[in-house]
Design a protein around this motif. Structure first.
Motif: not given
Length: 61
Positions: A27-33, A42-58
């Protein structure tokens, strides 16, 4: 109990596959990708950064 027995017991536990650990790692690998795609295409920085933090926190211990 001597250290050899403790070490040997830990190695046996580590050799067994843990399905929760494997699934959370995949799951973490998929989140990083997804994060990489969002930043690059998509040049989306704010939302993608939060997704990375929350998706890999497990995986945090």
């Amino acid at each position: 109990m001597n250290n050899w027995l403790l070490t040997n017991d830990r190695q046996k536990r580590n050799d067994k596959k843990n399905p929760v650990q494997e699934k959370s790692f995949a799951f973490a690998i998929r989140i990083v990708r997804l994060y990489q795609y969002l930043v690059k295409e998509q040049k989306e920085f704010v939302l993608s950064k939060q997704l990375l933090r929350s998706g890999t926190s497990i995986g945090a211990k």
